[in-house]
Design an enzyme around this catalytic site. Structure first.
Site, mmCIF file in Angstrom:
data_model
loop_
_atom_site.group_PDB
_atom_site.id
_atom_site.type_symbol
_atom_site.label_atom_id
_atom_site.label_comp_id
_atom_site.label_asym_id
_atom_site.label_seq_id
_atom_site.Cartn_x
_atom_site.Cartn_y
_atom_site.Cartn_z
ATOM 1 N N LYS A 92 -29.586 69.021 50.765
ATOM 2 C CA LYS A 92 -29.110 69.392 49.428
ATOM 3 C C LYS A 92 -28.023 70.467 49.532
ATOM 4 C CE LYS A 92 -33.564 68.139 47.453
ATOM 5 N NZ LYS A 92 -34.942 68.583 47.215
ATOM 6 N N GLY A 122 -46.608 63.884 44.163
ATOM 7 C CA GLY A 122 -45.342 63.157 44.373
ATOM 8 C C GLY A 122 -44.162 64.062 44.662
ATOM 9 N N ASP A 145 -34.854 68.951 54.104
ATOM 10 C CA ASP A 145 -34.549 68.484 52.753
ATOM 11 C C ASP A 145 -33.664 69.504 52.020
ATOM 12 O OD1 ASP A 145 -35.451 66.565 50.401
ATOM 13 O OD2 ASP A 145 -35.650 68.612 49.663
HETATM 14 N N1 HSE Z 1 -39.356 66.539 48.478
HETATM 15 C C1 HSE Z 1 -38.358 66.973 47.568
HETATM 16 C C2 HSE Z 1 -38.659 68.390 47.147
HETATM 17 C C3 HSE Z 1 -38.316 66.059 46.384
HETATM 18 O O1 HSE Z 1 -39.768 68.849 47.431
HETATM 19 O O2 HSE Z 1 -37.811 69.058 46.582
HETATM 20 C C4 HSE Z 1 -37.149 66.279 45.474
HETATM 21 O O3 HSE Z 1 -35.925 66.140 46.132
#
Ligand code: HSE
Length: 394
Positions: A198, A180, A194
């Protein structure tokens, strides 16, 4: 101060939604109940009674007895509609959707001001690490030189297991997915999007400047191979995907996401698997290091719960640094030291490497080290993304 009693309408009941449910059930102090959950898939078996669930957004958004919306769905466009719809109706909102927040930061700030409601999103950056609130509150007046770290759990998990167990990329990616950690579209993790979302959120709270994700250079780990891992190992480094934002002058910052060689003496060297780490360098506080789980249902759920609790005490981000106007400009005109493994020597020109300090050639493996200009990388980003090559910041 007493907390307001919260009646929560939850959107999404996937990995994070269920994680939130677990942490909320185990938390005594908080006065909050999830009263309705809006989901998409009508067929899926769920572990709660059917009466909790609805398939209609309006059942939550239009219910005046629900005073908080927690948005934990995947689709960023849909999330934006839900979040703004809830705020327009005067509901407080907590979200974990980094893509949505990063892409709409200015609109979301304006809507918070207009509607006088709180929108909190601690879980959107580095999951369990409370970095946004720290940047907002603790570093309010300090001169922050830079913030860098490991903001993506799944790529860190992949890099760690490739390094320690010499496993192939695809095998570890599948494992990270089953745990997950990975986005529904893994490209977002692997190519560094991603981490960039952030980074943009963190940039707003660190410097008060909103950077659109499209304007920030990112380069991920898609092309990493066993030569790269071996080179790093022989030199005593680990390869980590590191977003960076920092000052280049009094009122100017730069930012980018790139893999980086990390030596043993650095904080980030010990940040492995799905853990994240953030290093803040400031003039008075000096160097500080935050460490914690960066992905997974419970880690992210705990940050969501912390926001729910903060919101029950009327906490809101004030975006004070935007008002201070200390940082006003963004630049990509900086030089970076890189190591570049390539197969076609034309690619050396494409990345515009100069001041070459080392060059190695073998029939199956070549690399150079030297200096590249970030603006040049940004201008050539589409070509660079598809090269049979791998670039690592030194
Ligand atoms: N896909 C994201 C990660 C999940 O791997 O950090 C958490 O934001």
């Amino acid at each position: 101060m007493t907390a307001n009693k919260l009646r929560i309408g939850l959107f999404g009941y996937g990995c994070v939604g269920q994680g939130l449910h677990d942490v909320l059930n185990n938390s005594r102090g908080i006065k909050a109940d999830i009263v309705r959950i809006c989901v998409k898939d009508r067929q899926k078996e769920r572990r709660l009674d059917n009466s909790f669930f609805t398939f209609e957004k309006e059942d939550i958004l239009g219910d005046d007895s629900i005073n908080m919306v927690v948005e934990l769905i995947d689709d960023a466009d849909e999330a934006f509609e839900i979040v703004t719809g809830a705020m327009m109706r005067g509901k407080s909102v907590v979200t974990a959707n980094k893509r949505m927040v990063a892409n709409h930061m200015n609109e979301l700030i304006a809507l918070q001001e207009k509607m006088k409601v709180s929108l909190l999103y601690e879980a959107s950056a580095c999951a369990s690490i409370p970095i946004i609130r720290n940047l907002e509150e603790y570093y309010d007046n300090d001169l922050l030189y830079s913030v860098r770290g490991i903001f993506n759990g799944s790529t860190n998990y992949i890099l760690t297991r490739m390094e320690s167990e010499k496993l192939p990329f695809s095998e570890v990616l599948a494992d990270a997915r089953s745990k997950g950690y990975v986005e529904t579209d893994p490209t977002l993790d692997i190519d560094g999007y991603d981490a960039k979302f952030k980074l943009c959120i963190i940039t707003t709270h660190a410097y008060g400047l909103v950077t659109e994700p499209d304007t920030v250079f990112h380069y991920g780990i898609r092309n990493i191979n066993s030569f790269d891992m071996q080179y790093a190992r022989e030199k005593g480094y680990k390869i980590k995907l590191v977003p960076y934002v920092g000052k280049t002058g009094e009122s100017t910052i730069t930012s980018y996401v790139m893999p980086r060689f990390i030596s043993r003496d650095k904080y980030l060297y010990g940040v492995d698997n799905e853990y994240n780490g953030v290093v803040a360098e400031a003039s008075f506080a000096e160097s500080q290091f935050f460490y914690g789980k960066g992905a997974g249902g419970h880690a992210t759920g705990s940050a969501v719960l912390s926001d729910i609790s903060a919101s029950s005490y009327n906490y809101r981000y004030e975006y004070k640094k935007r008002g201070q106007n200390v940082v006003t400009d963004y630049t990509r005109d900086i030089e970076l030291q890189v190591w570049f493994r390539y197969s076609d020597s034309a690619d050396i020109e494409t990345i515009g490497i100069k001041d070459i300090t080392e060059s190695f050639r073998r029939n199956d493996y070549n690399y150079v080290t030297g200096t590249v200009n970030l603006q040049h990388l940004y201008d050539n980003r589409e070509k660079i993304a598809v090269m049979d090559a791998f670039m690592v910041a030194l």
